[in-house]
Design a protein around this motif. Structure first.
Motif, mmCIF file in Angstrom:
data_model
loop_
_atom_site.group_PDB
_atom_site.id
_atom_site.type_symbol
_atom_site.label_atom_id
_atom_site.label_comp_id
_atom_site.label_asym_id
_atom_site.label_seq_id
_atom_site.Cartn_x
_atom_site.Cartn_y
_atom_site.Cartn_z
ATOM 1 N N GLU A 2 -1.633 -3.215 -9.599
ATOM 2 C CA GLU A 2 -2.594 -2.460 -8.730
ATOM 3 C C GLU A 2 -3.112 -3.053 -7.585
ATOM 4 O O GLU A 2 -3.564 -4.362 -7.853
ATOM 5 C CB GLU A 2 -3.641 -1.868 -9.684
ATOM 6 N N PRO A 3 -3.199 -2.686 -6.563
ATOM 7 C CA PRO A 3 -4.068 -3.230 -5.333
ATOM 8 C C PRO A 3 -5.168 -3.305 -5.567
ATOM 9 O O PRO A 3 -6.055 -2.657 -6.217
ATOM 10 C CB PRO A 3 -3.403 -2.420 -4.220
ATOM 11 N N THR A 27 -2.872 -1.170 2.304
ATOM 12 C CA THR A 27 -2.879 -1.689 0.689
ATOM 13 C C THR A 27 -3.207 -3.264 0.817
ATOM 14 O O THR A 27 -2.449 -3.935 1.577
ATOM 15 C CB THR A 27 -1.855 -1.316 -0.193
ATOM 16 N N VAL A 28 -4.033 -3.895 0.062
ATOM 17 C CA VAL A 28 -4.367 -5.274 0.078
ATOM 18 C C VAL A 28 -4.085 -5.778 -1.492
ATOM 19 O O VAL A 28 -4.685 -5.010 -2.342
ATOM 20 C CB VAL A 28 -5.850 -5.535 0.443
ATOM 21 N N GLN A 29 -3.481 -6.680 -1.808
ATOM 22 C CA GLN A 29 -3.264 -7.251 -3.088
ATOM 23 C C GLN A 29 -4.258 -8.333 -3.160
ATOM 24 O O GLN A 29 -4.751 -8.803 -2.336
ATOM 25 C CB GLN A 29 -1.911 -7.784 -3.389
ATOM 26 N N SER A 30 -4.574 -8.506 -4.445
ATOM 27 C CA SER A 30 -5.458 -9.587 -4.893
ATOM 28 C C SER A 30 -5.158 -10.906 -4.380
ATOM 29 O O SER A 30 -3.933 -11.263 -4.640
ATOM 30 C CB SER A 30 -5.672 -9.683 -6.597
ATOM 31 N N GLN A 58 -13.706 10.676 5.981
ATOM 32 C CA GLN A 58 -12.473 11.399 5.422
ATOM 33 C C GLN A 58 -11.480 10.604 4.967
ATOM 34 O O GLN A 58 -10.903 9.906 5.746
ATOM 35 C CB GLN A 58 -12.086 12.544 6.503
ATOM 36 N N GLY A 59 -11.085 10.851 3.708
ATOM 37 C CA GLY A 59 -9.864 10.018 3.058
ATOM 38 C C GLY A 59 -10.523 9.441 1.851
ATOM 39 O O GLY A 59 -11.563 9.711 1.363
ATOM 40 N N LYS A 60 -9.621 8.475 1.300
ATOM 41 C CA LYS A 60 -9.835 8.049 -0.184
ATOM 42 C C LYS A 60 -9.798 6.331 0.109
ATOM 43 O O LYS A 60 -8.791 5.728 0.808
ATOM 44 C CB LYS A 60 -8.874 8.382 -1.183
ATOM 45 N N ILE A 61 -10.701 5.854 -0.683
ATOM 46 C CA ILE A 61 -10.804 4.331 -0.708
ATOM 47 C C ILE A 61 -11.001 4.093 -2.147
ATOM 48 O O ILE A 61 -11.832 4.541 -2.794
ATOM 49 C CB ILE A 61 -11.873 3.617 0.019
#
Length: 234
Positions: A2-3, A27-30, A58-61
């Motif tokens: 999961e990012p 999308t950013v990975q750990s 507006q949008g999802k984070i």
């Protein structure tokens, strides 16, 4: 996996109607270290300020699997540490200790834990022995380090920087870059300092007029002279 950061279709307009972000998805990975670059007004700082709820578009984070919303805001702000361009925006107490301790105290931690958090944060930025100093009497580079320590005392998993090398002399700049290389957290850095980008961040994202126009390995992006030119980076 999961990012650690997932941004989906994020748009944001300022109160005057100016569109600052347009359908941003990222999308950013750990553990990644990523540069956000682009001309002035591209939306870099605006994007960063969404990651701990200063701005809401507006949008999802999602951060560490948590959706950014009012219910999760306290946890998000401990999870994502934001370091402003000007450390004077982050330092407001009469001693370094008070500034670095502010977050843990605000979260209700006991005095022993607060003391431990402050010591660990100052050690991480190589500023042991500065706890009783007045932040306003420090150099620009020292203030930057203390500003980072105020965030590290919350033990975040993501660190977000807005122009970290701005205003520093060559020595302080070099020392700050070396410090950022040491930090284990996921880093997202808005900057115009392409030399730092080449050294520090394996991945680069270019923003222009509120949109992502490129996202890829730093060396490939910095070799693309036309891409840099048309986006105000040369």
């Amino acid at each position: 996996m999961e990012p650690i950061i997932e941004i989906k279709d994020l748009s944001y307009a300022y109160p005057d109607g100016k569109q600052a972000l347009k359908d941003i998805s990222l999308t950013v990975q750990s553990g990644e270290k990523i540069a956000l670059v682009g001309p002035n007004g591209a939306g870099k700082s605006t994007l960063l300020y969404h990651l701990n709820g200063i701005f809401t578009g507006q949008g999802k984070i999602y951060l560490g699997g948590m959706e950014l919303n009012k219910q999760n805001l306290g946890a998000i702000r401990a999870f994502v540490g934001l370091v402003f361009q000007n450390p004077d925006d982050q330092l407001f107490s009469t001693t370094v200790f008070e500034d670095v301790a502010y977050g843990p105290i605000y979260q209700g931690m006991d005095p022993a834990t607060v003391q431990s958090r402050v010591e660990e944060a100052l050690k991480a930025v190589h500023m042991e022995g500065y706890a009783r100093r007045n932040p306003y009497h420090l150099s620009g580079g020292e203030k930057k380090r203390i500003a980072i320590a105020t965030v590290l005392s919350m033990q975040p998993q993501v660190l977000v920087f807005d122009e970290p090398t701005s205003g520093l002399d060559p020595r302080a700049r070099r020392e700050l870059i070396e410090l950022l290389q040491e930090l284990p957290q996921t880093l997202l850095i808005a900057t115009h300092d392409l030399s730092m980008v080449r050294i520090l961040t394996p991945r680069t994202v270019i923003l222009n007029q509120g949109s992502i126009v490129a996202d890829g390995p730093t060396e490939e992006i910095l070799r693309d002279e036309e891409l840099l030119f048309v986006n105000g980076l040369r």
